[in-house]
Design a protein around this motif. Sequence first.
Motif, mmCIF file in Angstrom:
data_model
loop_
_atom_site.group_PDB
_atom_site.id
_atom_site.type_symbol
_atom_site.label_atom_id
_atom_site.label_comp_id
_atom_site.label_asym_id
_atom_site.label_seq_id
_atom_site.Cartn_x
_atom_site.Cartn_y
_atom_site.Cartn_z
ATOM 1 N N THR A 40 0.620 -1.030 0.104
ATOM 2 C CA THR A 40 -0.065 -0.152 0.127
ATOM 3 C C THR A 40 0.908 1.253 -0.014
ATOM 4 O OG1 THR A 40 -0.306 -0.085 2.306
ATOM 5 C CG2 THR A 40 -2.044 -1.186 1.279
ATOM 6 N N THR A 41 2.136 1.050 -0.204
ATOM 7 C CA THR A 41 3.052 2.306 -0.277
ATOM 8 C C THR A 41 3.833 2.098 -1.820
ATOM 9 O OG1 THR A 41 4.759 1.160 1.055
ATOM 10 C CG2 THR A 41 3.336 2.629 2.166
ATOM 11 N N PRO A 42 4.111 3.357 -2.216
ATOM 12 C CA PRO A 42 4.892 3.388 -3.548
ATOM 13 C C PRO A 42 6.423 2.696 -3.112
ATOM 14 C CG PRO A 42 4.085 5.573 -3.074
ATOM 15 C CD PRO A 42 3.800 4.646 -1.957
ATOM 16 N N LYS A 43 7.030 1.932 -4.266
ATOM 17 C CA LYS A 43 8.200 1.432 -4.186
ATOM 18 C C LYS A 43 8.958 1.830 -5.249
ATOM 19 C CE LYS A 43 7.412 -1.333 -0.353
ATOM 20 N NZ LYS A 43 6.730 -0.644 0.578
ATOM 21 N N THR A 44 10.285 1.660 -5.448
ATOM 22 C CA THR A 44 11.029 1.692 -6.608
ATOM 23 C C THR A 44 11.812 0.459 -6.840
ATOM 24 O OG1 THR A 44 13.215 2.527 -5.026
ATOM 25 C CG2 THR A 44 11.455 4.248 -6.063
#
Length: 114
Positions: free
Chosen positions: A45-49
């Motif tokens: 539920t959080t952006p990742k790279t």
Amino acid sequence: MAISYQKFFQPVVLNTSISTIYTVGVSPASNLLRGGRVRLTNTTTTPKTARVYAVPSGNTAIDGNAFFFDQTIPANGYVDIDVPIMAAGDSIQALASATPGVNIQALAGGVFSS
């Protein structure tokens, strides 16, 4: 010229260190991966790279062979990316900003040989 269609690799959860995901077969030596496409999926539920590299045979993953570099995969989203043409022995290597969180899977492509 022969064309070989096969599943390149099983879906993989990326680690925070570089891992080899797929290596183009070395026999015959004329093998080329063309039309490759992979999907990076963020299962959190959080952006990742992530970073994905097309590493020439006998070399290592460096900035110069990255084709997806620290770009964001949105929360619960995905990004499809094209893989550069790769020769026999070349490999796809990748990592993510957090584990677990980002999966990689093959979508398309063919190994051509003459």
